[in-house]
Design an enzyme around this catalytic site. Structure first.
Site, PDB file in Angstrom:
ATOM      1  N   HIS A 188     -81.096  -3.337  42.121  1.00 12.32           N
ATOM      2  CA  HIS A 188     -81.705  -4.447  41.373  1.00 12.32           C
ATOM      3  C   HIS A 188     -81.221  -4.319  39.922  1.00 12.32           C
ATOM      4  CE1 HIS A 188     -85.029  -6.536  39.280  1.00 12.32           C
ATOM      5  NE2 HIS A 188     -85.348  -7.088  40.430  1.00 12.32           N
TER       6      HIS A 188
ATOM      7  N   ASP B 289     -86.000   4.442  42.490  1.00  9.78           N
ATOM      8  CA  ASP B 289     -86.682   3.170  42.244  1.00  9.78           C
ATOM      9  C   ASP B 289     -87.461   2.824  43.522  1.00  9.78           C
ATOM     10  OD1 ASP B 289     -87.392   0.521  42.143  1.00  9.78           O
ATOM     11  OD2 ASP B 289     -85.435  -0.215  41.499  1.00  9.78           O
TER      12      ASP B 289
ATOM     13  N   GLN C  48     -89.641  -1.415  46.052  1.00 16.81           N
ATOM     14  CA  GLN C  48     -89.742  -2.083  47.369  1.00 16.81           C
ATOM     15  C   GLN C  48     -90.209  -1.130  48.462  1.00 16.81           C
ATOM     16  OE1 GLN C  48     -89.435  -5.280  47.970  1.00 16.81           O
ATOM     17  NE2 GLN C  48     -88.685  -5.890  45.962  1.00 16.81           N
TER      18      GLN C  48
ATOM     19  N   LYS D 207     -96.329  -5.234  43.299  1.00 16.47           N
ATOM     20  CA  LYS D 207     -95.753  -5.287  44.653  1.00 16.47           C
ATOM     21  C   LYS D 207     -96.616  -4.466  45.616  1.00 16.47           C
ATOM     22  CE  LYS D 207     -91.067  -5.661  42.812  1.00 16.47           C
ATOM     23  NZ  LYS D 207     -90.642  -7.057  42.900  1.00 16.47           N
TER      24      LYS D 207
ATOM     25  N   CYS E  30     -81.877 -10.975  41.640  1.00 18.81           N
ATOM     26  CA  CYS E  30     -81.681  -9.921  40.619  1.00 18.81           C
ATOM     27  C   CYS E  30     -80.745  -8.827  41.131  1.00 18.81           C
ATOM     28  CB  CYS E  30     -83.013  -9.313  40.165  1.00 18.81           C
ATOM     29  SG  CYS E  30     -84.070 -10.474  39.338  1.00 18.81           S
TER      30      CYS E  30
HETATM   31  C1  PLP Z   1     -85.830  -2.684  43.895  1.00 19.12           C
HETATM   32  C2  PLP Z   1     -86.466  -3.251  42.671  1.00 19.12           C
HETATM   33  N1  PLP Z   1     -86.397  -2.575  41.524  1.00 19.12           N
HETATM   34  C3  PLP Z   1     -86.956  -3.017  40.403  1.00 19.12           C
HETATM   35  C4  PLP Z   1     -87.627  -4.212  40.368  1.00 19.12           C
HETATM   36  C5  PLP Z   1     -88.239  -4.682  39.078  1.00 19.12           C
HETATM   37  O1  PLP Z   1     -89.624  -4.667  39.172  1.00 19.12           O
HETATM   38  P1  PLP Z   1     -90.518  -5.263  37.970  1.00 19.12           P
HETATM   39  O2  PLP Z   1     -90.000  -6.646  37.706  1.00 19.12           O
HETATM   40  O3  PLP Z   1     -91.892  -5.244  38.524  1.00 19.12           O
HETATM   41  O4  PLP Z   1     -90.345  -4.364  36.808  1.00 19.12           O
HETATM   42  C6  PLP Z   1     -87.727  -4.969  41.530  1.00 19.12           C
HETATM   43  C7  PLP Z   1     -88.408  -6.283  41.517  1.00 19.12           C
HETATM   44  O5  PLP Z   1     -88.173  -7.129  42.344  1.00 19.12           O
HETATM   45  C8  PLP Z   1     -87.124  -4.479  42.709  1.00 19.12           C
HETATM   46  O6  PLP Z   1     -87.189  -5.166  43.852  1.00 19.12           O
END
Ligand code: PLP
Length: 416
Positions: free
Chosen positions: A133, A210, A213, A236, A374
């Site tokens: 992402h 990270d 998900q 999430k 993203c």
């Molecule tokens: C794999 C992953 N990392 C990071 C993020 C970013 O999360 P946030 O926008 O809650 O900071 C997302 C959001 O969709 C994501 O799917």
């Protein structure tokens, strides 16, 4: 014995209708149709228990925390620090001082990337993957720009798994950081992070996972994973927006400079110089998101009361049903067919732009995500302008999966 009773004895049962009743937002009509919410990967919904916990926090105990001045302040502090302990237990972290509140996954990764700057020199390498992402790419590119280090992506196999040969070949004495997603938000792939961390450790590499998900689908164990950092967002995980978590190893957190300056993060301030607070407060400048922390704690409690293994079986059943129905939509291709996936399906349909698929589904009351999700480097890799994505949560039903595919069949027939 009939087959139904065999199935009952071999598979834990998950009462999806009962849990749906816990989520008030789900029982509404959108565009004249019952809402089918399949955009959980972007943000999931909150159970009544979370709404009530936040409501009663604000009605009964709101005050600022860590001031020790009066009873409400003590209650707010207890609720706030109690939530930190719930996160510690959720992640199986050794201590609550390793749990730092952030605004979300994005801020947590930025905090770490900022904090590791002094440990990098020109020529050092930061390994990521092609499935990250933007939140796990851009902060590292910014760090690379500041330090002269280089961001190097691990390649993928055609079905959307990490190419472990590519990983092995890229790990070298130049590698300083491995920042990898536990689960891909586009492909659904669950990455072999334990194996990757073990290999990284053997090279003395700092590791960040990270978990944005991953946590909605399973509970990570940071102690068993032995990663240096693990990050996720509450929204999430069926909790509120505006709060997330950074877990870190104490020695690394101690070595990192503060992220932002202000109240809370200090021990002593004078014009001759300032000393910083102990962990975790050193990284928590200013009044924190107290009500949101309480809400996240309530989400963790709510999940703890569900049978998570039965939930996983039910979620896998949703993905399986979706996979069975793919051939019923002519020209539909699934993007990401890893063997080990969370219940999430990105797809394209020949002759239809992803954003049109999203708009037409919305007219049927079905919410999905469309666009680059993203993850522009991944879209570039697959040569796609974007995808549509249906991402399921434990409160989705087999009937909703079938409604999605009935709608896709109609859209394909009329517009492709
Ligand atoms: C794999 C992953 N990392 C990071 C993020 C970013 O999360 P946030 O926008 O809650 O900071 C997302 C959001 O969709 C994501 O799917």
């Amino acid at each position: 014995m009939n087959t139904a009773s065999v199935a009952q004895t071999t598979q834990p049962l998950f009462d999806v209708q009962a849990v749906r009743g816990d989520f008030p937002i789900l029982s509404q009509q959108v565009n004249g149709k019952p809402l089918v919410y399949l955009d959980n990967g972007a943000s999931s919904q909150r159970p009544e228990a979370v709404l009530q916990a936040m409501d009663s926090y604000y009605r009964e105990m709101h005050s600022n925390v860590h001031r020790g001045a009066h009873t409400l302040g003590d209650r707010a502090t207890d609720a706030f620090e109690g939530a930190r302990i719930k996160v510690q237990q959720f992640l199986n972290a050794a201590s609550a001082q390793q749990i730092i509140w952030t605004r979300g996954t994005t801020e947590a990764i930025n905090l770490v990337a900022h904090g590791l700057a002094a440990q990098l020199k020109p020529g050092d390498e930061i390994l990521l993957s092609q499935m990250e992402h933007h939140a796990n790419i851009v902060p590292w590119q910014m760090l690379a720009e500041r330090t002269g280090a280089k961001v190097v992506p691990i390649e993928l196999t055609p079905n959307g798994e990490l190419d472990m040969e590519s990983y092995d070949s890229l790990l070298s004495e130049r590698t300083r950081i491995l920042a990898i997603t536990h689960v891909s938000n586009v492909l659904g792939t669950i990455n072999p992070v334990a194996e990757m961390v073990a290999k990284a450790k053997a090279h003395g590499v700092i590791t960040l996972i990270d978990g944005a998900q991953a946590v909605p689908h399973f509970q990570p164990d940071v102690t068993a994973l032995d990663c240096d950092f693990y990050v996720f967002s509450a929204h999430k995980l069926f909790g509120p927006t505006g709060i997330g978590v950074l877990y870190g190893k104490v020695e690394l957190l101690e070595a990192m400079p503060p992220w932002q300056g202000g109240g809370e993060m200090i021990e002593k301030v004078s014009f001759a110089g300032t000393t910083y607070n102990t962990l975790p407060y050193k990284f928590e400048a200013g009044t924190p998101a107290i009500g949101e922390a309480v809400g996240l704690g309530a989400a963790i409690d709510y999940l703890a009361n569900l049978d998570r293994s039965a939930m996983e079986v039910a979620e896998n059943g949703l993905l399986q049903r979706a996979n069975e129905l793919v051939p019923s939509v002519p020209g539909m291709t699934v993007i990401g067919t890893a063997a080990n996936k969370v219940p999430l399906m990105s797809f394209k349909i020949d002759g239809l732009h992803p954003s049109d698929i999203g708009t037409l589904l919305d007219q049927q009351g079905i919410a999905v995500r469309t666009g680059h999700l993203c993850a522009m480097p991944l879209m570039e890799l697959y040569g796609l302008p974007g995808t549509a994505r249906a991402s399921f949560a434990f409160y989705n039903t087999q009937e909703e999966v079938e409604q999605l595919f009935a709608a896709l069949q109609k859209i394909q027939r009329l517009f492709a």
